[in-house]
Design a protein around this motif. Sequence first.
Motif, PDB file in Angstrom:
ATOM      1  N   HIS A 123      -2.496   1.101  10.651  1.00 24.97           N
ATOM      2  CA  HIS A 123      -1.998  -0.275  10.646  1.00 24.97           C
ATOM      3  C   HIS A 123      -3.034  -1.147   9.937  1.00 24.97           C
ATOM      4  O   HIS A 123      -4.192  -1.219  10.360  1.00 24.97           O
ATOM      5  N   LEU A 124      -2.634  -1.816   8.869  1.00 30.70           N
ATOM      6  CA  LEU A 124      -3.552  -2.568   8.020  1.00 30.70           C
ATOM      7  C   LEU A 124      -3.328  -4.058   8.210  1.00 30.70           C
ATOM      8  O   LEU A 124      -2.202  -4.552   8.084  1.00 30.70           O
ATOM      9  N   LEU A 125      -4.409  -4.774   8.508  1.00 29.45           N
ATOM     10  CA  LEU A 125      -4.338  -6.222   8.735  1.00 29.45           C
ATOM     11  C   LEU A 125      -5.338  -6.915   7.816  1.00 29.45           C
ATOM     12  O   LEU A 125      -6.516  -6.521   7.762  1.00 29.45           O
ATOM     13  N   GLY A 126      -4.897  -7.943   7.089  1.00 30.89           N
ATOM     14  CA  GLY A 126      -5.787  -8.661   6.187  1.00 30.89           C
ATOM     15  C   GLY A 126      -5.563 -10.156   6.244  1.00 30.89           C
ATOM     16  O   GLY A 126      -4.436 -10.619   6.435  1.00 30.89           O
ATOM     17  N   ASN A 127      -6.636 -10.911   6.067  1.00 23.87           N
ATOM     18  CA  ASN A 127      -6.586 -12.369   6.077  1.00 23.87           C
ATOM     19  C   ASN A 127      -7.063 -12.918   4.740  1.00 23.87           C
ATOM     20  O   ASN A 127      -8.073 -12.463   4.201  1.00 23.87           O
ATOM     21  N   SER A 128      -6.346 -13.904   4.195  1.00 26.19           N
ATOM     22  CA  SER A 128      -6.758 -14.632   3.001  1.00 26.19           C
ATOM     23  C   SER A 128      -7.003 -13.674   1.835  1.00 26.19           C
ATOM     24  O   SER A 128      -6.097 -12.930   1.450  1.00 26.19           O
ATOM     25  N   LEU A 129      -8.199 -13.639   1.273  1.00 27.64           N
ATOM     26  CA  LEU A 129      -8.516 -12.663   0.223  1.00 27.64           C
ATOM     27  C   LEU A 129      -8.229 -11.248   0.710  1.00 27.64           C
ATOM     28  O   LEU A 129      -7.679 -10.425  -0.023  1.00 27.64           O
ATOM     29  N   GLY A 130      -8.597 -10.952   1.965  1.00 26.88           N
ATOM     30  CA  GLY A 130      -8.335  -9.635   2.534  1.00 26.88           C
ATOM     31  C   GLY A 130      -6.854  -9.350   2.669  1.00 26.88           C
ATOM     32  O   GLY A 130      -6.426  -8.192   2.629  1.00 26.88           O
ATOM     33  N   GLY A 131      -6.043 -10.396   2.830  1.00 31.27           N
ATOM     34  CA  GLY A 131      -4.597 -10.209   2.864  1.00 31.27           C
ATOM     35  C   GLY A 131      -4.051  -9.815   1.506  1.00 31.27           C
ATOM     36  O   GLY A 131      -3.204  -8.921   1.399  1.00 31.27           O
ATOM     37  N   LEU A 132      -4.543 -10.480   0.455  1.00 29.37           N
ATOM     38  CA  LEU A 132      -4.125 -10.123  -0.895  1.00 29.37           C
ATOM     39  C   LEU A 132      -4.543  -8.698  -1.223  1.00 29.37           C
ATOM     40  O   LEU A 132      -3.756  -7.907  -1.761  1.00 29.37           O
ATOM     41  N   VAL A 133      -5.782  -8.348  -0.889  1.00 29.82           N
ATOM     42  CA  VAL A 133      -6.275  -6.993  -1.126  1.00 29.82           C
ATOM     43  C   VAL A 133      -5.425  -5.982  -0.359  1.00 29.82           C
ATOM     44  O   VAL A 133      -5.021  -4.941  -0.903  1.00 29.82           O
ATOM     45  N   SER A 134      -5.115  -6.283   0.897  1.00 31.17           N
ATOM     46  CA  SER A 134      -4.323  -5.365   1.723  1.00 31.17           C
ATOM     47  C   SER A 134      -2.914  -5.180   1.169  1.00 31.17           C
ATOM     48  O   SER A 134      -2.338  -4.087   1.247  1.00 31.17           O
ATOM     49  N   LEU A 135      -2.354  -6.248   0.614  1.00 33.38           N
ATOM     50  CA  LEU A 135      -1.021  -6.145   0.009  1.00 33.38           C
ATOM     51  C   LEU A 135      -1.051  -5.142  -1.147  1.00 33.38           C
ATOM     52  O   LEU A 135      -0.172  -4.270  -1.254  1.00 33.38           O
ATOM     53  N   PHE A 136      -2.056  -5.255  -2.009  1.00 32.31           N
ATOM     54  CA  PHE A 136      -2.163  -4.317  -3.127  1.00 32.31           C
ATOM     55  C   PHE A 136      -2.391  -2.885  -2.633  1.00 32.31           C
ATOM     56  O   PHE A 136      -1.855  -1.928  -3.190  1.00 32.31           O
ATOM     57  N   VAL A 137      -3.210  -2.747  -1.585  1.00 34.43           N
ATOM     58  CA  VAL A 137      -3.464  -1.415  -1.029  1.00 34.43           C
ATOM     59  C   VAL A 137      -2.161  -0.790  -0.532  1.00 34.43           C
ATOM     60  O   VAL A 137      -1.853   0.374  -0.818  1.00 34.43           O
ATOM     61  N   ALA A 138      -1.387  -1.572   0.223  1.00 33.96           N
ATOM     62  CA  ALA A 138      -0.132  -1.053   0.779  1.00 33.96           C
ATOM     63  C   ALA A 138       0.872  -0.726  -0.315  1.00 33.96           C
ATOM     64  O   ALA A 138       1.666   0.226  -0.193  1.00 33.96           O
ATOM     65  N   ALA A 139       0.869  -1.504  -1.399  1.00 36.57           N
ATOM     66  CA  ALA A 139       1.794  -1.244  -2.503  1.00 36.57           C
ATOM     67  C   ALA A 139       1.413   0.024  -3.262  1.00 36.57           C
ATOM     68  O   ALA A 139       2.288   0.780  -3.701  1.00 36.57           O
ATOM     69  N   ARG A 140       0.111   0.252  -3.408  1.00 32.96           N
ATOM     70  CA  ARG A 140      -0.347   1.392  -4.208  1.00 32.96           C
ATOM     71  C   ARG A 140      -0.494   2.673  -3.400  1.00 32.96           C
ATOM     72  O   ARG A 140      -0.356   3.771  -3.932  1.00 32.96           O
ATOM     73  N   ARG A 141      -0.803   2.545  -2.116  1.00 30.89           N
ATOM     74  CA  ARG A 141      -0.989   3.724  -1.274  1.00 30.89           C
ATOM     75  C   ARG A 141      -0.188   3.593   0.025  1.00 30.89           C
ATOM     76  O   ARG A 141      -0.749   3.518   1.115  1.00 30.89           O
ATOM     77  N   PRO A 142       1.123   3.557  -0.066  1.00 27.97           N
ATOM     78  CA  PRO A 142       1.949   3.424   1.144  1.00 27.97           C
ATOM     79  C   PRO A 142       1.775   4.592   2.104  1.00 27.97           C
ATOM     80  O   PRO A 142       2.080   4.457   3.296  1.00 27.97           O
ATOM     81  N   ASP A 143       1.291   5.727   1.597  1.00 26.71           N
ATOM     82  CA  ASP A 143       1.070   6.879   2.467  1.00 26.71           C
ATOM     83  C   ASP A 143      -0.029   6.637   3.486  1.00 26.71           C
ATOM     84  O   ASP A 143      -0.088   7.313   4.514  1.00 26.71           O
ATOM     85  N   LEU A 144      -0.886   5.641   3.237  1.00 23.97           N
ATOM     86  CA  LEU A 144      -2.003   5.354   4.139  1.00 23.97           C
ATOM     87  C   LEU A 144      -1.698   4.243   5.139  1.00 23.97           C
ATOM     88  O   LEU A 144      -2.476   4.018   6.058  1.00 23.97           O
ATOM     89  N   VAL A 145      -0.582   3.529   4.953  1.00 20.84           N
ATOM     90  CA  VAL A 145      -0.329   2.298   5.709  1.00 20.84           C
ATOM     91  C   VAL A 145       0.909   2.431   6.583  1.00 20.84           C
ATOM     92  O   VAL A 145       2.028   2.626   6.083  1.00 20.84           O
ATOM     93  N   ALA A 146       0.725   2.312   7.901  1.00 20.70           N
ATOM     94  CA  ALA A 146       1.845   2.390   8.848  1.00 20.70           C
ATOM     95  C   ALA A 146       2.595   1.063   8.917  1.00 20.70           C
ATOM     96  O   ALA A 146       3.826   1.021   8.838  1.00 20.70           O
ATOM     97  N   THR A 147       1.867  -0.031   9.103  1.00 21.27           N
ATOM     98  CA  THR A 147       2.429  -1.385   9.055  1.00 21.27           C
ATOM     99  C   THR A 147       1.404  -2.265   8.363  1.00 21.27           C
ATOM    100  O   THR A 147       0.218  -1.937   8.279  1.00 21.27           O
ATOM    101  N   LEU A 148       1.880  -3.424   7.904  1.00 21.32           N
ATOM    102  CA  LEU A 148       1.021  -4.364   7.185  1.00 21.32           C
ATOM    103  C   LEU A 148       1.136  -5.737   7.829  1.00 21.32           C
ATOM    104  O   LEU A 148       2.248  -6.237   8.043  1.00 21.32           O
ATOM    105  N   THR A 149      -0.008  -6.347   8.151  1.00 23.97           N
ATOM    106  CA  THR A 149      -0.036  -7.710   8.674  1.00 23.97           C
ATOM    107  C   THR A 149      -0.815  -8.579   7.707  1.00 23.97           C
ATOM    108  O   THR A 149      -1.988  -8.303   7.411  1.00 23.97           O
ATOM    109  N   LEU A 150      -0.174  -9.632   7.201  1.00 26.08           N
ATOM    110  CA  LEU A 150      -0.787 -10.545   6.242  1.00 26.08           C
ATOM    111  C   LEU A 150      -0.978 -11.904   6.909  1.00 26.08           C
ATOM    112  O   LEU A 150       0.001 -12.604   7.192  1.00 26.08           O
ATOM    113  N   VAL A 151      -2.224 -12.263   7.179  1.00 30.72           N
ATOM    114  CA  VAL A 151      -2.553 -13.527   7.833  1.00 30.72           C
ATOM    115  C   VAL A 151      -3.006 -14.512   6.758  1.00 30.72           C
ATOM    116  O   VAL A 151      -4.097 -14.381   6.204  1.00 30.72           O
TER     117      VAL A 151
END
Length: 360
Positions: free
Chosen positions: A143-171
Amino acid sequence: MSEAPPPDVAAADVPAARPSATPLPARTSLLPLWPGEALVVRGGEVFVRTTPWTGPVDGAAEDAPRERALYVHGLGGASTNWTDLAALLAVRFDGWALDLPGFGRSQPPSRGRYSIRGHVRAVVDVLEHVVAQPGKAAGRPVHLLGNSLGGLVSLFVAARRPDLVATLTLVSPAMPVYRVPPAFSRALLLLLVPGIPTLAARRMGGITPEENVRGMIRMCFGEPGRVPPERVEQAVQEMRERAQQPWAGHALTRSMRGLITSYLRVGAANAWRAARTLRPPTLVLWGARDRLVDPAMAPRLASVVPDARLEVLERVGHLAMLEAPEATARAVLGMVEEAAACREPRAAPGLATQRETLRS
């Protein structure tokens, strides 16, 4: 610029988050910082703190879910931003929170480049490390959670490596915007000029930790006056430690430059286009008093993510996990519980119908 969704998207166009009723641990006024250690990633090493799973509040842990989460902070933040939220989510998660390269206790990247792409690589490396750890959830997505810059980074991570991400939380993720508030436009555009980030870093070095923290609180919190004095002092101590690192100013200004540069990208490298490709269940969570990233972005983002739900917290600013950890935890757990129920054959049809009703 055509990558962004239209500005007239209403919150009613996307499903609302459903807060979990799971009992949460009682909060204390000041939790100690979670311990951590350095982890080697591509381009250097990062510092990663760990929050151990506690299991349910009632102690019935035998068949309780035990999953894994990774927390990614924002610009100028650190892994310690997630201390309170990780403690609450420990009823279900073993937690890892990293300091992005050059922030917190992490070393700067070996080549001194603070690009979004570099931060994405670091997060992917930490995710692979977390997935590979032995235990009940070994080998499973995180489960990947990111805030602000970390949210943008987490979005790209989830888009490129969906196999690693169960759910995504963007704060309050730092999604690309093309109309910068007048008070910030000149300063932000100057960061694109060669040499300016170095000058900005020197100027920032003259600000005391106390001034820095109080300015951050005024800017990032919806109700600055409600921040407990002991929290302020803890943040000041952390800022003093950071100020002793010679690369601290460069990490902030050059990461800001990398963030702005990423806004100019089109095609697959554009965050709005990446959002449309997301596969994990996603929670878009915003503070209604966010002064840094316009809360009007919340329904727009949720409307383009295929499996999104939206939560906007009243009287909360840019750092919901710090200012409203319990409400944030309940929204996260609600999504995770819903996703788990959808994986159960007998529960899936009803929940699927429920979701279609919400979207219609």
